[in-house]
Every structure is written in C-alpha cells, then in structure tokens.
Design a protein around this motif. Structure first.
Motif, mmCIF file in Angstrom:
data_model
loop_
_atom_site.group_PDB
_atom_site.id
_atom_site.type_symbol
_atom_site.label_atom_id
_atom_site.label_comp_id
_atom_site.label_asym_id
_atom_site.label_seq_id
_atom_site.Cartn_x
_atom_site.Cartn_y
_atom_site.Cartn_z
ATOM 1 N N VAL A 69 0.973 -1.319 0.151
ATOM 2 C CA VAL A 69 0.193 -0.002 -0.113
ATOM 3 C C VAL A 69 0.763 1.362 -0.022
ATOM 4 O O VAL A 69 1.782 1.378 1.042
ATOM 5 C CB VAL A 69 -0.799 0.122 1.333
ATOM 6 C CG1 VAL A 69 -1.974 1.228 1.427
ATOM 7 C CG2 VAL A 69 -1.797 -1.074 1.119
ATOM 8 N N PHE A 71 1.402 4.854 1.006
ATOM 9 C CA PHE A 71 0.684 5.655 1.934
ATOM 10 C C PHE A 71 0.821 7.136 1.159
ATOM 11 O O PHE A 71 1.888 7.689 0.993
ATOM 12 C CB PHE A 71 1.202 5.513 3.220
ATOM 13 C CG PHE A 71 0.714 4.343 3.958
ATOM 14 C CD1 PHE A 71 0.097 4.676 5.243
ATOM 15 C CD2 PHE A 71 0.649 3.349 3.380
ATOM 16 C CE1 PHE A 71 -0.404 3.622 6.085
ATOM 17 C CE2 PHE A 71 0.078 2.028 4.063
ATOM 18 C CZ PHE A 71 -0.461 2.497 5.489
ATOM 19 N N THR A 72 -0.310 7.553 1.113
ATOM 20 C CA THR A 72 -0.386 9.155 0.529
ATOM 21 C C THR A 72 -1.443 9.926 1.406
ATOM 22 O O THR A 72 -2.258 9.429 2.195
ATOM 23 C CB THR A 72 -0.793 9.344 -0.872
ATOM 24 O OG1 THR A 72 -2.361 8.499 -0.906
ATOM 25 C CG2 THR A 72 -0.035 8.463 -1.730
ATOM 26 N N LEU A 75 -4.997 8.957 1.599
ATOM 27 C CA LEU A 75 -5.618 7.411 1.792
ATOM 28 C C LEU A 75 -6.316 7.512 3.133
ATOM 29 O O LEU A 75 -5.768 7.908 4.100
ATOM 30 C CB LEU A 75 -4.101 6.727 1.990
ATOM 31 C CG LEU A 75 -4.240 5.348 2.035
ATOM 32 C CD1 LEU A 75 -4.572 4.481 0.790
ATOM 33 C CD2 LEU A 75 -3.028 4.560 2.827
ATOM 34 N N ASP A 79 -9.307 2.323 2.986
ATOM 35 C CA ASP A 79 -8.466 1.679 2.034
ATOM 36 C C ASP A 79 -7.629 0.651 2.282
ATOM 37 O O ASP A 79 -6.959 -0.009 1.685
ATOM 38 C CB ASP A 79 -7.740 2.841 1.347
ATOM 39 C CG ASP A 79 -8.814 3.972 0.774
ATOM 40 O OD1 ASP A 79 -9.914 3.564 0.282
ATOM 41 O OD2 ASP A 79 -8.396 5.288 0.576
ATOM 42 N N VAL A 80 -6.902 0.806 3.699
ATOM 43 C CA VAL A 80 -6.188 -0.330 4.359
ATOM 44 C C VAL A 80 -6.868 -1.399 4.794
ATOM 45 O O VAL A 80 -6.407 -2.570 4.683
ATOM 46 C CB VAL A 80 -5.028 0.424 5.360
ATOM 47 C CG1 VAL A 80 -4.294 -0.609 6.018
ATOM 48 C CG2 VAL A 80 -4.509 1.617 4.685
ATOM 49 N N ALA A 113 1.185 9.212 5.061
ATOM 50 C CA ALA A 113 -0.484 9.200 5.369
ATOM 51 C C ALA A 113 -0.582 9.846 6.661
ATOM 52 O O ALA A 113 -0.049 10.269 7.593
ATOM 53 C CB ALA A 113 -0.783 7.915 5.444
ATOM 54 N N THR A 117 -5.210 7.674 9.381
ATOM 55 C CA THR A 117 -4.928 6.406 8.772
ATOM 56 C C THR A 117 -3.688 5.696 9.117
ATOM 57 O O THR A 117 -3.810 4.424 9.386
ATOM 58 C CB THR A 117 -4.590 6.828 7.168
ATOM 59 O OG1 THR A 117 -5.563 7.790 6.494
ATOM 60 C CG2 THR A 117 -4.172 5.528 6.152
#
Length: 327
Positions: A69, A71-72, A75, A79-80, A113, A117
C-alpha cells in the motif's frame, strides 16, 4: 563464546533473499528475527536502498501472501483495513477486506499518510485483528507489517507518534552497498530482475512452527535482569525525555531469542541482546533539546547504555551448548 551451527530454516531464507539483495545478510537476519519473534519492522532509509525489495523477498521466501500500500495524504483508513458495502440485492452490508488481510503488508512511505490512517494500523499490529462497524475480523496468521519511510525528507509527511513507533519491534536501515556489492548488483539486474525467479523456500506453517520454537529459547535470570537494566538505563539517561518501557524489554528479549534460534542455539547470550539492542531501543527513545542541539542521536544513547551496563559472564547468562532443530 559457545559455537553453534546455523539454523537451516534461517539460512535458507537469508540465502534466498541474498539472491535479490546483495550484501545485506545482517539486515536480513535482523528482519527475519523480528518476523520470528512475531513483530513488525520499520525500514528507515534513503530511497533506492532496497527497502521494498527486502519486504517482497522475505514474503516470497516465506511463502506468505504479500500486499503493498502506497501511503499518501488522501489515503483513508478503509483503504487499508476494508469497508462495509451495502448490497441492494440482499439489503445487507457486506464487509470487503482491505489489503491488510495478507501475510506481509508493505506500508510504503507510511509517514506520508495522515495520523488517522496511520492509526488504523494500530489494532492490526497490536491485536492481529480489524474492527469495522462493531464487528471484529481476525487477520491471517502469520501477519507482519513492514513499513518504510525516508528519514531526511519531511515536507508533506506526518511524523509517527511515539505510541505507533513503539508498535514496531525493530527499526532497521538497509544502507548503501559497498562498491563491489553495487557492481555485482548491476551485473545481476542487467537482463532480468532476480525477484521474478525467486521461489518460496518455506511455507507459512513452517514459520508458525519456528515462531513457537523461538518462544522456547532459554533466557537465564541474569540475562533477563540485563535486558531490564538496559531498558531502565534509557529511562534514566540525562538526555532522554522518554525511554524504553516494558514493551521495549519484551521486544529485546524476543529478538534476542530469535537471533539465538537462527544460530541454532536454544539459549540466549549477551551477544544476542547487544546485537538486537540498537534496532529495538533507538526508535523508542525521545531525546531532549540539548541532545538534539549537540547532534546526538538515539543510536548514540543506546551505545552509551550498552557500554555502561555490566555484561553477565557466560556461565551466569547462558545455558549449555546445544542445537535447535528447525521445521
């Protein structure tokens, strides 16, 4: 020092990873030790040093499912972990698992992130489960988070809080290869990446069995006191505002047991503890302003602590010679 034969299980994994990551056997052994101890790993290093490659090669070698994944800032936790989706045909909500339902999750650039998140990982890392809409979903076992971050780039990032750093059993740096290692890497990757041909040398059941054996590795009372004293010294260090807590002591013992097991020993020695200490303790320390102004790092504090604490002699600290049979 008591000599022992390398553990075949560990040697197979380390040798397999070495096919794609040149000259990083020590880092691989420590990362494998974290997995054997049932913990998670934070890889902190400059881009292009092989952090992602180490995570992927470990997953393939151990026969574990792998998910990555990126991470941004946009996010979302779902989404995780996954989300509940309404199905009009049935009139019910159905939980759709996220990428966290895997064997090894690579949380790439985790500090990009938002804290919301980032915190979605806490329950999964600590309890091996995900809670959504009042329902708890168990994660597959074994389950490992390997997170990466760039230690020198801070623009557009969110610093991991101490509580989340403490969830990582080890923080490691892959480091740049030597000149000769880099030349060898260029030759290996000229036509085809070795990862494409990498195959599993173990199965998830083998890893679970190995984790059980690691927990049985003997830690003498003197070594337990040594481990606890090291953690206590970090708390009493004049330049440390937050030292290693009981979880740090447990982590240090677990990684030391795993390192001993990879060497084919069924008892821990002071060398195992000292080898594990920098990766276990440094990221759990918060330094005061004076230390930061003087350019002192947490690794420097760990070295001071190791130098100051008396080391138990082998007759007091270890068990007798012996070898461990792997799965």
């Amino acid at each position: 020092m008591t000599h022992s034969q390398p553990q075949p299980f560990a040697q197979d994994i380390i040798a397999n990873v070495a096919r794609v990551l040149v000259g990083k056997e020590d880092v691989t052994r420590l990362a494998l030790a974290a997995v054997l101890a049932g913990g998670h790993v934070l890889l902190e290093d400059a881009p292009g040093t092989g952090k992602t490659m180490l995570a992927r090669a470990l997953a393939v070698s151990l026969g574990l499912d792998f998910a990555r994944v990126q991470f941004t800032p946009d996010l979302l936790p779902g989404d995780v972990t996954g989300v509940s989706v309404f199905r009009p045909a049935s009139g019910d909500f159905e939980f759709v698992p996220g990428p966290i339902f895997t064997g090894i999750l690579l949380a790439d650039e985790i500090n990009r992130a938002t804290p919301r998140t980032q915190s979605a990982l806490l329950e999964a890392m600590g309890e091996g489960q995900v809670s959504e809409s009042g329902v708890t979903w168990r994660l597959p076992q074994p389950f490992v988070v390997i997170a990466t971050q760039n230690p020198v780039e801070h623009e557009g990032t969110y610093r991991l809080p101490e509580a989340q750093l403490d969830r990582f059993l080890l923080r490691l740096s892959v480091g740049y290869p030597s000149l000769e290692q880099e030349v060898e890497m260029l030759a290996r990757l000229q036509e085809r990446h070795p990862l494409q041909d990498l195959r599993a040398v173990a199965a998830p059941a083998d890893l679970l069995a190995a984790q059980g054996q690691v927990r049985q590795v003997t830690v003498s009372p003197d070594l337990r006191r040594y481990i606890a004293s090291l953690a206590a010294r970090t708390r009493g260090h004049p330049q440390v505002t937050l030292g290693g807590g009981p979880r740090a002591s447990l982590a240090l013992q677990g990684v030391a047991q795993a390192l001993a097991w990879t060497q084919g020993r069924r008892f821990v020695t002071p060398d195992d503890v000292q080898r594990a200490a920098p990766g276990v303790l440094a990221h759990r320390l918060s330094l005061g302003i004076e230390a930061r102004m003087q350019g002192q790092g947490a690794e420097d504090v760990v070295r001071e602590v190791l130098a100051a604490e008396p080391v138990p002699v082998e007759g007091q600290a270890g068990g007798g010679p012996g070898e461990v049979r792997g799965p």
